[in-house]
Structure formats: C-alpha cells, structure tokens
Design an enzyme around this catalytic site. Sequence first.
Site, PDB file in Angstrom:
ATOM      1  N   THR A 125      -7.852 -36.638 -61.764  1.00 67.26           N
ATOM      2  CA  THR A 125      -7.617 -35.588 -60.777  1.00 67.26           C
ATOM      3  C   THR A 125      -8.810 -35.518 -59.846  1.00 67.26           C
ATOM      4  O   THR A 125      -9.961 -35.635 -60.292  1.00 67.26           O
ATOM      5  CB  THR A 125      -7.381 -34.184 -61.387  1.00 67.26           C
ATOM      6  OG1 THR A 125      -7.480 -33.220 -60.327  1.00 67.26           O
ATOM      7  CG2 THR A 125      -8.348 -33.805 -62.479  1.00 67.26           C
ATOM      8  N   ASP A 127      -9.640 -32.877 -58.657  1.00 65.41           N
ATOM      9  CA  ASP A 127     -10.186 -31.522 -58.881  1.00 65.41           C
ATOM     10  C   ASP A 127     -11.334 -31.497 -59.893  1.00 65.41           C
ATOM     11  O   ASP A 127     -12.102 -30.548 -59.928  1.00 65.41           O
ATOM     12  CB  ASP A 127      -9.082 -30.582 -59.386  1.00 65.41           C
ATOM     13  CG  ASP A 127      -7.888 -30.545 -58.454  1.00 65.41           C
ATOM     14  OD1 ASP A 127      -8.058 -30.836 -57.262  1.00 65.41           O
ATOM     15  OD2 ASP A 127      -6.769 -30.223 -58.921  1.00 65.41           O
ATOM     16  N   GLU A 222      -9.832 -24.292 -51.624  1.00 64.25           N
ATOM     17  CA  GLU A 222      -8.497 -23.723 -51.361  1.00 64.25           C
ATOM     18  C   GLU A 222      -8.149 -22.576 -52.311  1.00 64.25           C
ATOM     19  O   GLU A 222      -7.361 -21.703 -51.978  1.00 64.25           O
ATOM     20  CB  GLU A 222      -7.430 -24.816 -51.468  1.00 64.25           C
ATOM     21  CG  GLU A 222      -7.363 -25.440 -52.872  1.00 64.25           C
ATOM     22  CD  GLU A 222      -6.265 -26.475 -53.042  1.00 64.25           C
ATOM     23  OE1 GLU A 222      -5.519 -26.737 -52.096  1.00 64.25           O
ATOM     24  OE2 GLU A 222      -6.169 -27.027 -54.165  1.00 64.25           O
ATOM     25  N   ARG A 266     -13.917 -22.295 -35.879  1.00 63.61           N
ATOM     26  CA  ARG A 266     -12.806 -23.249 -35.970  1.00 63.61           C
ATOM     27  C   ARG A 266     -12.615 -23.634 -37.425  1.00 63.61           C
ATOM     28  O   ARG A 266     -13.562 -23.641 -38.209  1.00 63.61           O
ATOM     29  CB  ARG A 266     -13.104 -24.534 -35.170  1.00 63.61           C
ATOM     30  CG  ARG A 266     -13.139 -24.353 -33.681  1.00 63.61           C
ATOM     31  CD  ARG A 266     -11.743 -24.139 -33.104  1.00 63.61           C
ATOM     32  NE  ARG A 266     -11.743 -24.160 -31.650  1.00 63.61           N
ATOM     33  CZ  ARG A 266     -11.995 -23.105 -30.871  1.00 63.61           C
ATOM     34  NH1 ARG A 266     -12.287 -21.932 -31.427  1.00 63.61           N
ATOM     35  NH2 ARG A 266     -11.974 -23.211 -29.557  1.00 63.61           N
ATOM     36  N   ARG A 275      -7.182 -37.176 -50.991  1.00 63.44           N
ATOM     37  CA  ARG A 275      -6.516 -37.950 -52.056  1.00 63.44           C
ATOM     38  C   ARG A 275      -6.120 -39.349 -51.598  1.00 63.44           C
ATOM     39  O   ARG A 275      -5.641 -40.156 -52.407  1.00 63.44           O
ATOM     40  CB  ARG A 275      -5.253 -37.213 -52.517  1.00 63.44           C
ATOM     41  CG  ARG A 275      -5.569 -35.976 -53.271  1.00 63.44           C
ATOM     42  CD  ARG A 275      -4.506 -35.508 -54.221  1.00 63.44           C
ATOM     43  NE  ARG A 275      -3.159 -35.844 -53.968  1.00 63.44           N
ATOM     44  CZ  ARG A 275      -2.142 -34.962 -54.008  1.00 63.44           C
ATOM     45  NH1 ARG A 275      -2.392 -33.684 -54.230  1.00 63.44           N
ATOM     46  NH2 ARG A 275      -0.912 -35.346 -53.849  1.00 63.44           N
TER      47      ARG A 275
HETATM   48  O1  F6P Z   1      -4.426 -31.345 -58.305  1.00 59.57           O
HETATM   49  C1  F6P Z   1      -4.670 -32.114 -57.190  1.00 59.57           C
HETATM   50  C2  F6P Z   1      -4.309 -31.380 -55.922  1.00 59.57           C
HETATM   51  O2  F6P Z   1      -4.631 -32.185 -54.816  1.00 59.57           O
HETATM   52  C3  F6P Z   1      -4.937 -29.990 -55.778  1.00 59.57           C
HETATM   53  O3  F6P Z   1      -6.259 -30.048 -55.355  1.00 59.57           O
HETATM   54  C4  F6P Z   1      -3.998 -29.338 -54.805  1.00 59.57           C
HETATM   55  O4  F6P Z   1      -3.972 -27.931 -54.943  1.00 59.57           O
HETATM   56  C5  F6P Z   1      -2.668 -29.916 -55.188  1.00 59.57           C
HETATM   57  O5  F6P Z   1      -2.920 -31.122 -55.883  1.00 59.57           O
HETATM   58  C6  F6P Z   1      -1.760 -30.192 -54.006  1.00 59.57           C
HETATM   59  O6  F6P Z   1      -0.560 -30.657 -54.490  1.00 59.57           O
HETATM   60  P1  F6P Z   1       0.601 -31.307 -53.624  1.00 59.57           P
HETATM   61  O7  F6P Z   1       0.285 -32.753 -53.474  1.00 59.57           O
HETATM   62  O8  F6P Z   1       1.819 -31.062 -54.418  1.00 59.57           O
HETATM   63  O9  F6P Z   1       0.599 -30.619 -52.279  1.00 59.57           O
END
Ligand code: F6P
Length: 342
Positions: A125, A127, A222, A266, A275
């Site tokens: 992940t 995260d 987020e 901004r 990702r």
């Molecule tokens: O868990 C990885 C992640 O990129 C999180 O950081 C984010 O909240 C979520 O997945 C976003 O998911 P999706 O790809 O379903 O928008």
Amino acid sequence: MRIGMLTGGGDCPGLNAVIRAVVRKGEGHYQHEVVGYRHGWRGLIEGESMPLSLESTRGLLPRGGTILGTSRTNPYKSDDGPARVKATLARDGVDAVIAIGGEDTLGVAHRLAGDGVQVVGVPKTIDNDLSATDFTFGFHTAVQIATDAIDRLHTTAESHDRVMVVEVMGRHAGWIATYSGLAGGADMILVPETPFDIDEICTRIKRRHERGANFSIVVVAEGAVPIAGTMELQTGTVDDFGHVRLGGIGNRLQAEIEERTGYEARMTQLGHLLRGGTPSAYDRVIATRFGIEAIDAANDREFDVMVALRGTDVIRVPLESGVAQLKTVDQRLFDTAAVFFG
Ligand code: F6P
C-alpha cells in the site's frame, strides 16, 4: 504445487515486481505452477484466472500497476462468497494462494485461512499503514512523487506570493504527508492523527509572512480532520469494506486560508498520481524480496502468515498481526517535521 496469486485493493508501484519474483522462484526454482486470479478476490469468486509463466512475467520489474488487475471486492460481503472462492481453488487444483494487498485484502486472507484456505500474504500500500511491517512497497515511490511535486510548487508559490495547499493520499494515516512534507520542506503538515485547528494554521501562516516569507506550502493528508465543530467537511461514499472515499479536504482548506488570511491560495490534489508509474529502486527491491519470501513460505507450507520488513530483514509474521491495528505516524517523526513549521 499449484500456486494461485492475486492483487487486491488500490494498486501501487511494485505489484508487478512481486508477481515476477514469485513466478521466477516458484516456476524457475521449485517447479511449481503459478496461476493468476484477475481483479483481486473477484477473480476467485468468479473463477477468472490467467496462467503466469517465466515467459509472461518477463520485463515486469519496472512496470507500474498490476497485470492481474485489482478490485476492492470482499468475498465476505455475500453469503456464498467464501464457498465460491473455495470452489474455484478446488476446480483449478490450487494448493495455496499468495494474496498481495493491504489491510482489507489481507484481512480477507486471514479469514479465509480460518475457513481452511492455505494463504500467504504480501503487504502492499502506498499508505504504509500496516502494522507488523516497517514499510510496505509503493510508499517510497509515492513519497518521491509527492516530494517532486512539492519542489515544483515551491517555485511557482514564490513567484506569485501564494499559499499552496498540497493534498496527498494516505487514508487515515499521515505517512505520505509527513514524509513528503519533511522531504519537501513544508511549512505546515496536517495529518489524520492530530485534528487541526484552522485558526492556528492561519495565525502561523500570517506570522511566517510577517517575518518576511512571501509564500507558504501546506501539505494535507486526505484523511486529516479539523477539531470537531470548527470546519464542515463533506462525507463520501463507502466501499465493500465500509471505507469512506476520501479526498477534497485541500479545497476546503484553500478557501478557508484565503478568506481568513487574505493571502491568495491554490490547491493541488495529487491523488492517483501517487500510485501511478514505475516503482522506485527501493520499492523494486522490497517488492522482489517480499515475493521471494512469499513463495518460500508457500513452498515450506507455512500458511496464514504474511511477509514483513523488520529493520533490514524480511521475515514471516502471523497474518493476523498485520491487520490487527492501523499503523499511524510516529509522534517523534512528526515532531521532527514540526520543527520547520511556520
Ligand atoms: O489505499 C490506497 C489509496 O490510494 C488511499 O490512499 C486512497 O484513499 C484510496 O486508495 C483511493 O482509492 P480509489 O483508488 O478507490 O479511489
């Protein structure tokens, strides 16, 4: 042996490197057969698979995403889900499953292990919020992308005398925000671990500008939340695992900062950019080591475990320990970043 493999949850750079490593040692060294299931647990529920071989996994090391596809499907959402997973494994003659995923995918893997499926987990992940492993692959790459973005935002912020709000992913943990904020020299970092006070943020920004700075960079995770009752937030839809869809806090912050300080602001939401693309060298190395350890565990018939990084060692730990608790940002690390706040 016949080994099934799947990638579940959000994709991240390094998944293909794990797939390649499992096949390379599984087929090349142990003479096992490896079959890939499409789109996470959905492939096992629906019986959708693809053969994996040394040939078909060649050249995967630097490739982002996952050739298997992924989804956030939870087999335990429907009554017959687990039975269908088992039926597919029996049909395909699969002895063990290597599940590559985060908290949700590995949580399912552990439940399935309790229901008699032989599983090995591989933690991934961006995260970095999984306990039991020091780092997950994908995180390092995401931090580098966010840091590059912050560096770029610095120069345009400076030219325009602006406050730049940079929103990064990370779910309910502030690892990406803290690391990229620290590396990028952020003037403020907001993380889910500590609810923020919008008044204090604006006071700090004003003080910084009064002392001569003409711009500020605020990195916000987020999942960051304001102190209860101080700012309203929108709530998103939920997925199969009950997780709310995050994203958008940066917009609210930008508006509040502009209104309260009078400085032009901004917002940049980095979102899925974190990702995408090729994994960093560091993530390629961890992903490869994880893949090798996972196929070794399956070959040793050691199941209901996941591979993990502890210090510089890759070890096997009970799957349960990996999903028991969310790993949040270490306070001492955050305090280091906070020394540089405005
Ligand atoms: O868990 C990885 C992640 O990129 C999180 O950081 C984010 O909240 C979520 O997945 C976003 O998911 P999706 O790809 O379903 O928008």
